[in-house]
Scaffold this motif. Structure first.
Motif: not given
Length: 475
Positions: A454-475
């Protein structure tokens, strides 16, 4: 010309210029390839410890086979007629390269299991695909299984969009009737939606997707609503409600055989029901916004928190009826590759201006929601395991969409007012409007996320592209 004549010992790589020269001189291409693979094998580092462990495991396995009487016959190891080993010797470099490649894969797999974790994150910036006027009801888009079409409800009617936000058609309801909560079946063949009627009752209707799209196009072109009214009279009524109940938030199970929906009574208590293929419905649990697990035997639901304002998420086992508390969150959606996206509301405070001594002067504070993501697998067990180890629910999730850090027109007017009055004392503007993300839903295979902001008097429909990534686990 031998390979030693044009090998670069520092890089151990066959220079392309020398290779072309060698080919022009008639050098055998196969021998060049074998030589190049040998150099690659020598250049790739080998983990000697892992190599030793693999050798021990192979010897142990060989001993087990011998004890079981499954040793390889000696005749199978005899070389073909001719010079011993001649047929296999020319494949030795190739086999060596394959062995190195498999060793690298084993190292990567070992690292992933012991020292790494997978994270689903944004592949690029969010892309706004379309915008509507704001209505009292949240914008809850429904994405077709192939991701090519999007259904939204505006003004009580259904609007059909392409995946890029282009409006394809719209289906307007008859007078006194309204639509909401559309949901696609997993095979993309049917669409279920709630129809509100003049008498105050609501009912779940089911319509073939092809018919819906054809009727929507006809309704958009027709100046009257008769065509749409006739179409609605022909579709199936799956569930009839009462004037004292409100039906919404429908979602099909992964196999398409069950439909979960929420029925809210006059007292505001929300209960989740499941409609089966035989037309019967059964009560599952209290809660709202059901999200099916990929196994079809678990739901994540939203319930009001018992010890604070806001909501918590619960993992419900449909076979046992048990519910495990996951933690803070609301409006969950569970992708078929095991990720749960949910929103968390928090207080957002931004400093707008500073005093000459560096201390905050004017600031704005409001409630804002962010979209977080956590891996639940097919049945939620990875999340329960993390919780059993004492890992926090929100701490084990990752931020996917953060609140917008944007100065609105209301804030600008407030700053102008402070400047006009000449009051430069530190102040904080408290905004009642929630900066909220809503209606998020995964695209096919969890490759992208669609949500509304929502953005005041309007509402935007948003698309977000996703991807998987491996990272070192934080202990």
């Amino acid at each position: 010309m031998s390979k030693d004549d044009f090998r670069e010992t520092e890089t151990k790589v066959l220079p392309i210029e020398n290779w072309l020269k060698a080919r022009q001189e008639g050098e055998d291409g196969l021998s060049q390839l074998v030589g190049h693979m040998r150099q690659v094998r020598e250049a790739v580092p080998v983990n000697r410890r892992l190599q030793s462990e693999l050798r021990k495991k192979l010897l142990l396995r060989q001993q087990e086979l011998q004890l079981a009487g499954r040793t390889v016959p000696e005749s199978a190891a005899v070389c073909p007629a001719g010079e011993p080993g001649k047929g296999w010797r020319r494949f030795t470099p190739v086999l060596g390269g394959v062995a190195v490649f498999l060793a690298v894969l084993a190292l990567v797999g070992l690292w992933r299991q012991t020292g790494g974790q997978v994270i689903l994150e944004a592949a690029d910036s969010p892309q706004e695909i379309t915008r509507f006027w704001t209505e009292s009801q949240p914008l809850q888009p429904a994405v077709s299984p192939d991701g090519s079409k999007i259904l939204v409800v505006r003004g009580g009617g259904m609007v059909l969009l392409s995946e890029t936000g282009v409006q394809l058609a719209s289906l307007e309801p008859p007078e006194g009737v309204y639509f909401h909560s559309p949901s696609w079946s997993p095979d993309g063949q049917r669409v279920s939606f709630v129809q509100g009627n003049r008498g105050g009752t609501e009912e779940i209707r089911d319509l073939a997707a092809d018919q819906l799209m054809s009727e929507a196009k006809a309704s958009r072109l027709n100046s009257t609503m008769d065509h749409a009214s006739d179409a609605l009279q022909d579709n199936r009524i799956m569930k009839e409600g009462t004037p004292s109940t409100h039906i919404n938030n429908m979602v099909f199970s992964p196999d398409g055989k069950k439909l979960a929906y929420v029925s809210t009574d006059a007292g505001g208590v929300a209960r989740i029901f499941i409609r089966l293929q035989d037309g019967t419905s059964r009560l599952v649990t209290e809660g709202d916004y059901p999200a099916w697990g990929p196994d079809g035997q678990h739901l994540v639901v939203q319930r009001p928190s018992s010890d604070r304002e806001g909501y918590d998420l619960y993992l419900v086992n449909l076979q046992t009826g048990g519910a495990d508390l996951l933690g803070q969150g609301e409006t969950p959606t569970w992708s078929n590759n095991g990720y749960l996206a949910f929103t968390v509301e928090k207080t957002q405070e931004r400093v707008l201006t500073f005093m000459p001594n560096g201390e905050p002067q004017y600031s704005v504070r409001q409630q804002a929601s962010e979209i977080r993501i956590s891996y639940l697998g097919k049945d939620g067990s990875p999340a329960l395991q993390r919780l059993s180890r004492g890992e926090g629910w929100l701490a084990s999730s990752s931020l996917l969409v953060e609140p917008e850090n944007r100065v609105s027109g209301m804030v600008i007017n407030w700053l102008r007012q402070q400047e006009t009055t000449g009051d430069h004392e530190p102040k904080t503007l408290m905004l009642n409007e929630v900066n909220k993300c809503e209606g998020h839903v995964f695209g096919p295979e969890g490759k992208w996320l669609l949500y509304a902001r929502r953005d005041g008097d309007t509402v935007a429909l948003v698309k977000l592209r996703l991807e998987e990534r491996w990272e070192k686990r934080r202990d």
